[in-house]
Design a protein around this motif. Structure first.
Motif, PDB file in Angstrom:
ATOM      1  N   HIS A 104      26.504 -30.929 -16.664  1.00 40.63           N
ATOM      2  CA  HIS A 104      27.301 -31.637 -15.650  1.00 40.63           C
ATOM      3  C   HIS A 104      28.763 -31.204 -15.696  1.00 40.63           C
ATOM      4  CE1 HIS A 104      29.417 -34.733 -13.494  1.00 40.63           C
ATOM      5  NE2 HIS A 104      29.960 -35.184 -14.605  1.00 40.63           N
ATOM      6  N   LEU A 105      29.328 -31.100 -16.899  1.00 42.06           N
ATOM      7  CA  LEU A 105      30.744 -30.736 -17.022  1.00 42.06           C
ATOM      8  C   LEU A 105      31.008 -29.328 -16.480  1.00 42.06           C
ATOM      9  CD1 LEU A 105      31.571 -32.191 -20.565  1.00 42.06           C
ATOM     10  CD2 LEU A 105      32.165 -33.143 -18.326  1.00 42.06           C
ATOM     11  N   VAL A 106      30.086 -28.395 -16.754  1.00 43.64           N
ATOM     12  CA  VAL A 106      30.250 -27.030 -16.248  1.00 43.64           C
ATOM     13  C   VAL A 106      30.116 -26.995 -14.733  1.00 43.64           C
ATOM     14  CG1 VAL A 106      29.179 -24.746 -16.158  1.00 43.64           C
ATOM     15  CG2 VAL A 106      29.572 -25.844 -18.361  1.00 43.64           C
ATOM     16  N   LEU A 107      29.082 -27.607 -14.203  1.00 37.36           N
ATOM     17  CA  LEU A 107      28.834 -27.559 -12.764  1.00 37.36           C
ATOM     18  C   LEU A 107      29.913 -28.292 -11.975  1.00 37.36           C
ATOM     19  CD1 LEU A 107      24.981 -28.117 -12.863  1.00 37.36           C
ATOM     20  CD2 LEU A 107      26.151 -26.052 -12.097  1.00 37.36           C
ATOM     21  N   SER A 108      30.547 -29.299 -12.581  1.00 36.88           N
ATOM     22  CA  SER A 108      31.604 -30.043 -11.889  1.00 36.88           C
ATOM     23  C   SER A 108      32.965 -29.384 -12.043  1.00 36.88           C
ATOM     24  CB  SER A 108      31.672 -31.477 -12.428  1.00 36.88           C
ATOM     25  OG  SER A 108      32.090 -31.489 -13.787  1.00 36.88           O
ATOM     26  N   GLY A 109      33.038 -28.319 -12.846  1.00 39.94           N
ATOM     27  CA  GLY A 109      34.299 -27.614 -13.041  1.00 39.94           C
ATOM     28  C   GLY A 109      35.189 -28.210 -14.116  1.00 39.94           C
ATOM     29  N   ALA A 110      34.673 -29.171 -14.882  1.00 41.87           N
ATOM     30  CA  ALA A 110      35.476 -29.825 -15.916  1.00 41.87           C
ATOM     31  C   ALA A 110      35.440 -29.071 -17.239  1.00 41.87           C
ATOM     32  CB  ALA A 110      34.996 -31.261 -16.129  1.00 41.87           C
ATOM     33  N   ALA A 111      34.579 -28.071 -17.360  1.00 41.64           N
ATOM     34  CA  ALA A 111      34.457 -27.326 -18.614  1.00 41.64           C
ATOM     35  C   ALA A 111      34.161 -25.865 -18.322  1.00 41.64           C
ATOM     36  CB  ALA A 111      33.341 -27.917 -19.479  1.00 41.64           C
ATOM     37  N   ARG A 112      34.582 -25.001 -19.249  1.00 42.97           N
ATOM     38  CA  ARG A 112      34.300 -23.572 -19.135  1.00 42.97           C
ATOM     39  C   ARG A 112      32.848 -23.300 -19.519  1.00 42.97           C
ATOM     40  NH1 ARG A 112      38.696 -19.734 -19.825  1.00 42.97           N
ATOM     41  NH2 ARG A 112      37.140 -18.447 -20.882  1.00 42.97           N
ATOM     42  N   SER A 113      32.167 -22.524 -18.704  1.00 45.82           N
ATOM     43  CA  SER A 113      30.762 -22.240 -18.982  1.00 45.82           C
ATOM     44  C   SER A 113      30.600 -21.431 -20.265  1.00 45.82           C
ATOM     45  CB  SER A 113      30.128 -21.501 -17.805  1.00 45.82           C
ATOM     46  OG  SER A 113      30.807 -20.277 -17.560  1.00 45.82           O
ATOM     47  N   ASP A 114      31.540 -20.494 -20.543  1.00 45.68           N
ATOM     48  CA  ASP A 114      31.400 -19.684 -21.748  1.00 45.68           C
ATOM     49  C   ASP A 114      31.603 -20.524 -23.002  1.00 45.68           C
ATOM     50  OD1 ASP A 114      34.099 -20.079 -21.309  1.00 45.68           O
ATOM     51  OD2 ASP A 114      34.602 -17.960 -21.113  1.00 45.68           O
ATOM     52  N   ALA A 115      32.494 -21.509 -22.931  1.00 43.57           N
ATOM     53  CA  ALA A 115      32.727 -22.377 -24.085  1.00 43.57           C
ATOM     54  C   ALA A 115      31.527 -23.279 -24.339  1.00 43.57           C
ATOM     55  CB  ALA A 115      33.984 -23.226 -23.865  1.00 43.57           C
ATOM     56  N   MET A 116      30.983 -23.861 -23.281  1.00 42.78           N
ATOM     57  CA  MET A 116      29.837 -24.751 -23.447  1.00 42.78           C
ATOM     58  C   MET A 116      28.591 -23.967 -23.880  1.00 42.78           C
ATOM     59  SD  MET A 116      30.871 -27.843 -22.912  1.00 42.78           S
ATOM     60  CE  MET A 116      32.352 -27.298 -23.746  1.00 42.78           C
ATOM     61  N   ALA A 117      28.484 -22.728 -23.435  1.00 34.57           N
ATOM     62  CA  ALA A 117      27.355 -21.893 -23.854  1.00 34.57           C
ATOM     63  C   ALA A 117      27.408 -21.643 -25.351  1.00 34.57           C
ATOM     64  CB  ALA A 117      27.354 -20.574 -23.085  1.00 34.57           C
ATOM     65  N   GLN A 118      28.617 -21.450 -25.902  1.00 34.09           N
ATOM     66  CA  GLN A 118      28.762 -21.276 -27.347  1.00 34.09           C
ATOM     67  C   GLN A 118      28.309 -22.520 -28.097  1.00 34.09           C
ATOM     68  OE1 GLN A 118      29.687 -18.917 -29.525  1.00 34.09           O
ATOM     69  NE2 GLN A 118      29.820 -17.347 -27.936  1.00 34.09           N
ATOM     70  N   LEU A 119      28.605 -23.678 -27.532  1.00 34.06           N
ATOM     71  CA  LEU A 119      28.235 -24.938 -28.174  1.00 34.06           C
ATOM     72  C   LEU A 119      26.729 -25.147 -28.182  1.00 34.06           C
ATOM     73  CD1 LEU A 119      28.769 -27.789 -29.315  1.00 34.06           C
ATOM     74  CD2 LEU A 119      29.174 -28.548 -26.970  1.00 34.06           C
ATOM     75  N   THR A 120      26.072 -24.857 -27.067  1.00 34.52           N
ATOM     76  CA  THR A 120      24.653 -25.179 -26.921  1.00 34.52           C
ATOM     77  C   THR A 120      23.715 -24.045 -27.292  1.00 34.52           C
ATOM     78  OG1 THR A 120      24.690 -24.521 -24.591  1.00 34.52           O
ATOM     79  CG2 THR A 120      25.171 -26.831 -25.080  1.00 34.52           C
ATOM     80  N   ALA A 121      24.269 -22.882 -27.618  1.00 36.50           N
ATOM     81  CA  ALA A 121      23.423 -21.700 -27.858  1.00 36.50           C
ATOM     82  C   ALA A 121      22.410 -21.910 -28.968  1.00 36.50           C
ATOM     83  CB  ALA A 121      24.301 -20.492 -28.180  1.00 36.50           C
ATOM     84  N   ALA A 122      22.772 -22.699 -29.984  1.00 38.30           N
ATOM     85  CA  ALA A 122      21.891 -22.849 -31.144  1.00 38.30           C
ATOM     86  C   ALA A 122      20.842 -23.945 -30.968  1.00 38.30           C
ATOM     87  CB  ALA A 122      22.723 -23.155 -32.384  1.00 38.30           C
ATOM     88  N   ILE A 123      20.874 -24.665 -29.843  1.00 37.24           N
ATOM     89  CA  ILE A 123      19.916 -25.756 -29.637  1.00 37.24           C
ATOM     90  C   ILE A 123      18.526 -25.187 -29.371  1.00 37.24           C
ATOM     91  CG2 ILE A 123      19.256 -27.660 -28.107  1.00 37.24           C
ATOM     92  CD1 ILE A 123      22.162 -28.254 -27.698  1.00 37.24           C
ATOM     93  N   ASP A 124      17.558 -25.737 -30.060  1.00 33.78           N
ATOM     94  CA  ASP A 124      16.173 -25.295 -29.888  1.00 33.78           C
ATOM     95  C   ASP A 124      15.625 -25.856 -28.586  1.00 33.78           C
ATOM     96  OD1 ASP A 124      13.569 -24.530 -30.055  1.00 33.78           O
ATOM     97  OD2 ASP A 124      13.026 -25.944 -31.635  1.00 33.78           O
ATOM     98  N   THR A 125      15.276 -24.986 -27.648  1.00 29.32           N
ATOM     99  CA  THR A 125      14.720 -25.441 -26.377  1.00 29.32           C
ATOM    100  C   THR A 125      13.240 -25.112 -26.272  1.00 29.32           C
ATOM    101  OG1 THR A 125      15.323 -23.388 -25.262  1.00 29.32           O
ATOM    102  CG2 THR A 125      16.918 -25.159 -25.209  1.00 29.32           C
ATOM    103  N   GLY A 126      12.556 -25.065 -27.416  1.00 29.73           N
ATOM    104  CA  GLY A 126      11.172 -24.657 -27.492  1.00 29.73           C
ATOM    105  C   GLY A 126      10.263 -25.199 -26.447  1.00 29.73           C
ATOM    106  N   GLY A 127       9.322 -25.084 -25.971  1.00 28.56           N
ATOM    107  CA  GLY A 127       8.422 -25.300 -24.896  1.00 28.56           C
ATOM    108  C   GLY A 127       8.927 -26.059 -23.694  1.00 28.56           C
ATOM    109  N   GLY A 128       9.105 -25.356 -22.618  1.00 26.84           N
ATOM    110  CA  GLY A 128       9.411 -25.991 -21.345  1.00 26.84           C
ATOM    111  C   GLY A 128      10.787 -26.614 -21.262  1.00 26.84           C
ATOM    112  N   GLY A 129      11.708 -26.168 -22.076  1.00 22.46           N
ATOM    113  CA  GLY A 129      13.067 -26.668 -21.957  1.00 22.46           C
ATOM    114  C   GLY A 129      13.317 -27.993 -22.646  1.00 22.46           C
ATOM    115  N   THR A 130      12.403 -28.454 -23.485  1.00 24.54           N
ATOM    116  CA  THR A 130      12.640 -29.717 -24.195  1.00 24.54           C
ATOM    117  C   THR A 130      13.685 -29.499 -25.267  1.00 24.54           C
ATOM    118  OG1 THR A 130      10.868 -29.240 -25.775  1.00 24.54           O
ATOM    119  CG2 THR A 130      10.287 -30.508 -23.824  1.00 24.54           C
ATOM    120  N   THR A 131      14.383 -30.561 -25.639  1.00 27.19           N
ATOM    121  CA  THR A 131      15.405 -30.474 -26.682  1.00 27.19           C
ATOM    122  C   THR A 131      15.193 -31.612 -27.667  1.00 27.19           C
ATOM    123  OG1 THR A 131      16.863 -31.699 -25.204  1.00 27.19           O
ATOM    124  CG2 THR A 131      17.168 -29.330 -25.284  1.00 27.19           C
TER     125      THR A 131
END
Length: 275
Positions: A104-131
């Motif tokens: 939401h923050l990226v799509l609304s322009g409140a956050a940088r996409s590259d910064a948020m990608a660094q934050l979430t890169a390590a999250i396991d999204t194993g089967g079908g995008g679940t977290t």
């Protein structure tokens, strides 16, 4: 404009795979909108979070639709944490909730996409995008990763610091126990109470110096609150105070107003002023 216009970094946050769970999310929202008697609003919001379709943006929807989808998802995260809309407790947030809010923050322009990608890169999204995963203190996680990146002289540190600053801007500690009811609304103000409140606000305004008024306007333009400043680490807060002070001094000078030479404060002065 179709979702193809969203950047690759946006997709890394908002669209981890090609699953289809929109119907389940919409059903959960419908249940939240018309809860059965006695249902707890926070529990209902948590159900909507669990049913949120992280892959909605991969289905050929317009960007406006995706933005609306993630805006609603972020609202349910706030509600599930017992917080006002737009505020989130990043110190106790599940990976799924983080995906929703950062999307939401990226799509609304409140956050940088590259910064948020660094934050979430390590999250396991194993089967079908679940977290899956337990609530995590993402602010502490970022602090550790920033320290490690700086020790390795890693260029990712600047993106991680940007992510930390963004989270701090929207962070509010939730002290509401699980299962608590919705936020209590205050009783309607009487006409007399409204008049008293207006007079008190007028008195406070009259006591403010030109520098204080300008500081308030500068912070409003920068979309930073006093609570945001308090939440920053001392060195970051000190740097931000100096930036605000310099802008205040510049604007006062353009107006021909003497700011008193004290618009730039150190961390110690700032903390002392807060009592």
């Amino acid at each position: 404009m179709m979702i193809a216009a969203v950047t690759r970094a946006d997709r890394a946050i908002a669209m981890p795979s090609m699953g289809r769970r929109q119907a389940g999310f919409e059903a959960a929202l419908a249940a939240q909108a018309t809860p059965a008697a006695g249902d707890d609003a926070r529990t209902s919001a948590a159900a909507a979070v669990a049913a949120f379709d992280l892959d909605y943006g991969a289905g050929g929807h317009s960007r406006a639709d995706v933005e609306a989808h993630y805006t609603e998802g972020a609202r349910t995260v706030s509600a599930a944490q017992g917080l006002p809309e737009g505020r989130y407790d990043f110190s106790a947030m599940s990976p799924r909730e983080l995906r929703i809010v950062t999307g939401h923050l990226v799509l609304s322009g409140a956050a940088r996409s590259d910064a948020m990608a660094q934050l979430t890169a390590a999250i396991d999204t194993g089967g079908g995008g679940t977290t899956a995963g337990a609530p995590t203190d993402w602010l502490a996680t970022l602090n550790d990763r920033i320290t490690d990146a700086k020790a390795r002289v890693d260029g990712d540190a600047i993106y991680l610091e940007s992510a930390r600053f963004t989270l701090q801007r929207f962070h509010t500690k939730s002290d509401r126990p699980a299962g608590a009811g919705p936020l209590a609304s205050s009783a309607p103000m009487t006409a007399g109470a409204k008049l008293d409140a207006a007079l008190e606000a007028f008195r406070k305004e009259g006591k403010m110096t030109p520098a204080e008024r300008m500081r308030r306007q500068v912070m409003k333009d920068m979309k930073i609150t006093e609570d945001d400043l308090k939440a920053m680490p001392p060195d970051q807060r000190d740097a931000m105070e100096k930036t605000i002070g310099a802008e205040v001094a510049l604007r006062l000078k353009k107006l021909g107003i003497d700011g008193g030479g004290a618009v730039t404060r150190s961390v110690e002065e700032y903390v002392a002023a807060q009592g």
